[in-house]
Motif scaffolding. Structure first.
Motif, mmCIF file in Angstrom:
data_model
loop_
_atom_site.group_PDB
_atom_site.id
_atom_site.type_symbol
_atom_site.label_atom_id
_atom_site.label_comp_id
_atom_site.label_asym_id
_atom_site.label_seq_id
_atom_site.Cartn_x
_atom_site.Cartn_y
_atom_site.Cartn_z
ATOM 1 N N ASN A 185 -9.790 -11.877 -0.563
ATOM 2 C CA ASN A 185 -9.119 -11.811 -1.871
ATOM 3 C C ASN A 185 -9.507 -10.624 -2.731
ATOM 4 O OD1 ASN A 185 -7.316 -14.046 -2.128
ATOM 5 N ND2 ASN A 185 -9.129 -15.362 -1.996
ATOM 6 N N CYS A 186 -9.726 -9.499 -2.118
ATOM 7 C CA CYS A 186 -10.083 -8.314 -2.906
ATOM 8 C C CYS A 186 -8.901 -7.344 -2.952
ATOM 9 C CB CYS A 186 -11.295 -7.611 -2.295
ATOM 10 S SG CYS A 186 -12.761 -8.641 -2.343
ATOM 11 N N LYS A 187 -8.905 -6.511 -3.966
ATOM 12 C CA LYS A 187 -7.801 -5.557 -4.133
ATOM 13 C C LYS A 187 -8.341 -4.137 -4.240
ATOM 14 C CE LYS A 187 -4.732 -8.545 -6.761
ATOM 15 N NZ LYS A 187 -4.283 -8.866 -8.108
ATOM 16 N N SER A 188 -7.597 -3.195 -3.683
ATOM 17 C CA SER A 188 -7.975 -1.795 -3.883
ATOM 18 C C SER A 188 -6.739 -0.929 -4.028
ATOM 19 C CB SER A 188 -8.826 -1.285 -2.720
ATOM 20 O OG SER A 188 -8.054 -1.182 -1.555
ATOM 21 N N ASN A 189 -6.952 0.191 -4.695
ATOM 22 C CA ASN A 189 -5.871 1.133 -4.936
ATOM 23 C C ASN A 189 -6.477 2.528 -4.877
ATOM 24 O OD1 ASN A 189 -3.196 1.752 -5.663
ATOM 25 N ND2 ASN A 189 -3.766 1.981 -7.810
ATOM 26 N N GLN A 190 -5.853 3.426 -4.143
ATOM 27 C CA GLN A 190 -6.347 4.808 -4.070
ATOM 28 C C GLN A 190 -5.159 5.733 -4.302
ATOM 29 O OE1 GLN A 190 -8.826 5.278 -0.306
ATOM 30 N NE2 GLN A 190 -8.310 3.127 -0.139
ATOM 31 N N VAL A 191 -5.172 6.452 -5.410
ATOM 32 C CA VAL A 191 -4.047 7.340 -5.734
ATOM 33 C C VAL A 191 -4.572 8.700 -6.153
ATOM 34 C CG1 VAL A 191 -2.005 7.702 -7.189
ATOM 35 C CG2 VAL A 191 -2.655 5.386 -6.564
ATOM 36 N N TYR A 193 -3.839 -0.456 -1.293
ATOM 37 C CA TYR A 193 -2.758 0.529 -1.383
ATOM 38 C C TYR A 193 -3.310 1.941 -1.495
ATOM 39 C CZ TYR A 193 -0.421 -3.822 -2.533
ATOM 40 O OH TYR A 193 0.036 -5.117 -2.491
ATOM 41 N N GLN A 194 -2.593 2.864 -0.881
ATOM 42 C CA GLN A 194 -2.978 4.280 -0.961
ATOM 43 C C GLN A 194 -1.738 5.120 -1.247
ATOM 44 O OE1 GLN A 194 -4.873 5.800 2.632
ATOM 45 N NE2 GLN A 194 -5.670 3.784 3.085
ATOM 46 N N LEU A 195 -1.914 6.147 -2.045
ATOM 47 C CA LEU A 195 -0.800 7.061 -2.299
ATOM 48 C C LEU A 195 -1.338 8.454 -2.588
ATOM 49 C CD1 LEU A 195 2.297 7.334 -2.745
ATOM 50 C CD2 LEU A 195 1.888 6.862 -5.147
ATOM 51 N N LYS A 220 -4.427 13.168 4.369
ATOM 52 C CA LYS A 220 -4.507 12.302 5.556
ATOM 53 C C LYS A 220 -4.869 10.883 5.132
ATOM 54 C CE LYS A 220 -7.047 12.009 9.915
ATOM 55 N NZ LYS A 220 -8.290 12.478 10.516
ATOM 56 N N PRO A 221 -3.873 10.014 5.014
ATOM 57 C CA PRO A 221 -4.180 8.627 4.676
ATOM 58 C C PRO A 221 -4.452 7.804 5.940
ATOM 59 C CG PRO A 221 -1.827 9.113 4.381
ATOM 60 C CD PRO A 221 -2.431 10.267 5.085
ATOM 61 N N GLU A 222 -5.410 6.906 5.859
ATOM 62 C CA GLU A 222 -5.745 6.088 7.042
ATOM 63 C C GLU A 222 -5.965 4.634 6.656
ATOM 64 O OE1 GLU A 222 -8.020 8.933 10.295
ATOM 65 O OE2 GLU A 222 -9.208 7.652 8.995
ATOM 66 N N LEU A 223 -5.553 3.757 7.547
ATOM 67 C CA LEU A 223 -5.788 2.321 7.357
ATOM 68 C C LEU A 223 -6.447 1.785 8.612
ATOM 69 C CD1 LEU A 223 -2.258 1.117 6.147
ATOM 70 C CD2 LEU A 223 -4.355 0.829 4.851
ATOM 71 N N LYS A 224 -7.528 1.045 8.455
ATOM 72 C CA LYS A 224 -8.118 0.364 9.609
ATOM 73 C C LYS A 224 -8.196 -1.102 9.244
ATOM 74 C CE LYS A 224 -10.654 4.264 11.421
ATOM 75 N NZ LYS A 224 -11.871 5.033 11.309
ATOM 76 N N ILE A 225 -7.390 -1.911 9.915
ATOM 77 C CA ILE A 225 -7.280 -3.310 9.501
ATOM 78 C C ILE A 225 -7.715 -4.234 10.646
ATOM 79 C CG2 ILE A 225 -5.677 -5.075 8.665
ATOM 80 C CD1 ILE A 225 -3.958 -2.766 7.580
ATOM 81 N N TYR A 226 -8.720 -5.057 10.376
ATOM 82 C CA TYR A 226 -9.209 -5.992 11.389
ATOM 83 C C TYR A 226 -8.969 -7.448 10.975
ATOM 84 C CZ TYR A 226 -11.395 -1.727 13.028
ATOM 85 O OH TYR A 226 -11.594 -0.433 13.471
ATOM 86 N N ALA A 227 -8.236 -7.670 9.873
ATOM 87 C CA ALA A 227 -7.877 -9.031 9.449
ATOM 88 C C ALA A 227 -6.364 -9.161 9.607
ATOM 89 C CB ALA A 227 -8.284 -9.247 7.995
ATOM 90 N N VAL A 234 -3.039 -9.592 5.391
ATOM 91 C CA VAL A 234 -3.318 -8.543 4.404
ATOM 92 C C VAL A 234 -2.009 -7.875 3.953
ATOM 93 C CG1 VAL A 234 -5.557 -7.986 5.444
ATOM 94 C CG2 VAL A 234 -3.553 -6.672 6.085
ATOM 95 N N LYS A 235 -2.053 -7.276 2.766
ATOM 96 C CA LYS A 235 -0.939 -6.427 2.313
ATOM 97 C C LYS A 235 -1.520 -5.040 2.102
ATOM 98 C CE LYS A 235 1.407 -9.875 -0.470
ATOM 99 N NZ LYS A 235 1.611 -10.249 -1.873
ATOM 100 N N CYS A 236 -1.119 -4.107 2.943
ATOM 101 C CA CYS A 236 -1.662 -2.758 2.826
ATOM 102 C C CYS A 236 -0.542 -1.734 2.984
ATOM 103 C CB CYS A 236 -2.708 -2.481 3.903
ATOM 104 S SG CYS A 236 -4.254 -3.341 3.633
#
Lengths: 408, 246
Positions: A280-286, A315-317, A332-339, A342-344
């Motif tokens: 239940n955590c949130k992050s944003n990178q813009v 979220y990343q932008l 270079k945006p990157e996502l590494k998701i092991y769950a 999620v909403k990414c």
């Protein structure tokens, strides 16, 4: 001179050389330098970096004659002038400021979020010569403004600061970097947010062309805490903004945002990295950049979602406007998701200014330069209009006007 | 002659779009250009407004005794030319009021007229918006941002009424409008019409011309005007389409 010789030569001016654990750690770091092949292609910390300038440098540090001043304005707001990375000790019922301690060094050296081959963070640990620790006491709501001053030319500041926001506390932190002299600041901020605390962290960077600023932040957020960071980079000198957040307990949030305004031959390297380690955590990178002339920028963003971090929102932008054919922006945006729940998202758009929009504005009678300025202001409007602090908004607006006055 | 287009040929990306086009517009006249998709109507509008993507192969355009090609985009606007865009551009974060205030003052500056102050401009804008049935709240928004198709077109007409151009070019202003929005937009145009200004209306359909009465209707096919006449031509097109002109 190699790193080891440089270190040994200047040891008397470096912090914690008497501490065995620190020295053991530094031995490891020196070995990393000795064995690394400095592969620019695969090491994000080396992009656009002149290795010779950064690895073969003249170490110079001066202990400030007059220690820094702290004004308690009696309205929960504090002004700190940090000189050559140092700050005088202070204590009241809301905050406590001390020198950085070797135990803080050792505590952070165990953290593995920042890559072991980030040479600038490693240099910071090796040549550490300044820094302070600020504790915001439980349930207090305060504002701190820190002006970072460097007294002399050719100084190399290696500074480690610790911020601890105790349970239920809230801090608005404004850091100003406006150095006019030929010097280098390599700063590592280590931030700990305890349960239900919040830090709104603003970094205003406006250094002269010969000043290099390398700033790295590592924040960790416990349950229900929030870390908001906004970077405004107007510097004419090199700036590296690398900012890491770890969401270590549930319902915590990290928002890492930045805008940079580059011109001439200037370079800026940027990175944000959020590690989701709880549910239940949130992050944003813009990050948004405006690049003129022959300026260059990189932006690496990364969201890492651990397998336990269900219900993550991340979220990343990245957006960039190139005002010149010779400017370049690598993103270079990157996502590494092991769950699995999620909403990414991530996205990146970089390009020249919209010619149709320029035509539209000019067709209403405004010049091409005026149209370009209108569109730049429009591009960053969201970030500017979200500044709640009136004084901050005014500072940023003035710097923006100055940057725009140079756009031709 | 107010606007004189003589033997105009234009290309873009190696494609010839306008091929020897001629058109004369006098002060106080309303001209409509009708034509099928891709015949070059919008290209003509863009070339008149000064868009720089086009290569002028041949021809001359004279506007108010100026060689139009000597004027850049903003100078044309300042001289009194206005293009109502088919697709108005969204500019988030730029409020309509200061945007239009800057626009009107750049024109006044060129005409050596005194700049209009904030208060007088606010009054002017409010009164023009009210004439066009535009809600005052819309003036607090960013230029075209989040507007519906109808709102964007209405806002183009508001800009036109503020800038009070000598020549207004309406590029398919009717596209995407429902009948109520069309009435509001055309009423706005009719209110602005005087003996001193001219209109060039570009459209596919006769519908628009039911509300704005043109003095001349031109049929444009394959980059040139193939027939000119009165509003009876619009009725002819409505009945038989463009096929017979091709």
């Amino acid at each position: 001179m190699n790193i080891q010789d440089n270190y040994l030569k200047n040891k008397k001016n470096i912090f914690f050389t008497e501490n065995e654990n620190v020295e053991n750690h530094r031995e490891i770091l020196i070995k990393i330098f000795e064995n690394d092949r400095f592969d620019k292609k695969n090491n994000e910390s080396l992009k656009n970096v002149n290795l010779k300038n950064f690895l073969d440098f003249n170490y110079k540090y001066l202990v400030p004659e007059e220690t820094s001043v702290i004004n308690n304005n009696n309205d929960n707001s504090y002004s700190i002038v940090s000189v050559n990375g140092q700050c005088t000790s202070f204590k009241d019922d809301k905050i406590e400021i001390t020198k950085i301690l070797d135990e803080d060094y050792n505590d952070f050296s165990k953290n593995d979020t920042i890559e072991k081959n980030d040479h600038f963070v490693n240099l910071n640990s090796l040549f550490l010569n300044s820094g302070f620790k600020i504790i915001i006491k439980k349930n207090n709501n305060i504002k701190i403004k820190i002006s970072n001053i460097i007294t002399d030319d050719d100084l190399t500041i290696f500074q480690k600061n610790n911020y601890i926001c105790e349970e239920g506390s809230s801090l608005n932190l404004i850091e100003e970097y406006e150095n006019k002299n030929n010097s280098t600041s390599n700063i590592l901020n280590v931030i700990k947010l305890e349960k239900n605390s919040q830090l709104n962290h603003f970094l205003i960077q406006d250094n002269a062309p010969n000043h290099n600023l390398i700033i790295t932040t590592h924040s960790s957020c416990k349950k229900d805490s929030i870390y908001n960071q906004k970077v405004y980079n107007f510097s004419e000198g090199y700036v590296r903004n690398f900012h890491y957040s770890e969401l270590i307990e549930t319902n915590s949030e990290a928002d890492l945002q930045g805008i940079f305004f580059l011109k001439d031959n200037n370079t800026s390297n940027n990175k944000t990295f959020v590690k989701h380690l709880a549910e239940n955590c949130k992050s944003n990178q813009v990050y948004k950049g405006i690049l003129n002339d022959r300026s260059k920028a990189t932006y690496f963003s990364n969201t890492h979602v651990d397998q336990v971090a269900q219900k993550t929102e991340g979220y990343q932008l990245s957006k960039g406007i190139l005002l010149s054919d010779n400017a370049s922006y690598f993103s270079k945006p990157e996502l590494k998701i092991y769950a699995d729940d999620v909403k990414c998202s991530h996205g990146s758009t970089i390009g020249p200014i919209d010619e149709n929009a320029i035509f539209y504005i000019r067709s209403r009678g405004m010049s091409k330069i005026a149209a370009t300025k209108i569109l730049i202001s429009s591009f960053i409007n969201e970030e500017l209009s979200s500044i709640n602090d009136e004084q901050m908004a005014e500072i940023i607006q003035k710097k923006l006007v100055r940057y725009l006055s140079k756009v031709k | 002659m107010f606007l004189e287009i003589k033997d105009l040929s234009v290309k873009i990306e190696n494609k010839n779009i306008l091929k020897g086009l001629n058109l004369n517009i006098n002060k106080g006249e309303v001209h409509a250009i009708m034509g099928p998709n891709g015949c070059g109507k919008s290209t003509l509008a863009n070339v008149l407004a000064g868009k720089e993507d086009y290569e002028i192969l041949n021809g001359k355009i004279n506007f108010k005794n100026n060689d139009l090609f000597d004027l850049n985009i903003e100078e044309r606007a300042q001289e009194g030319m206005f293009l109502a865009f088919q697709y108005p551009v969204e500019i988030p974060g730029v409020n309509i009021t200061p945007f239009l205030h800057s626009a009107i003052n750049s024109k006044r500056k060129r005409m050596n007229e005194e700049e209009i102050d904030n208060l007088s401009f606010a009054k002017l804008l409010k009164s023009k918006a009210s004439d066009l049935g535009i809600n005052i709240d819309m003036l607090k928004r960013s230029v075209n941002t989040g507007f519906s198709g109808g709102e964007k077109k209405r806002y183009e007409i508001l800009q036109m009424s503020i800038l009070n151009p000598d020549l207004a070019i309406l590029d398919e202003t009717d596209s995407g409008l429902d009948i109520d929005a069309l009435k509001i937009v055309t009423n706005g145009v009719n209110k602005l019409k005087t003996k001193d200004n001219s209109f060039l209306i570009i459209t596919h359909y006769q519908k628009l011309l039911d509300y704005i009465k043109p003095d001349y209707v031109h049929v444009m096919v394959n980059g040139s005007i193939v027939k000119s006449g009165g509003s009876e031509i619009a009725a002819e097109i409505e009945k038989d389409g463009f096929q017979k002109f091709q």
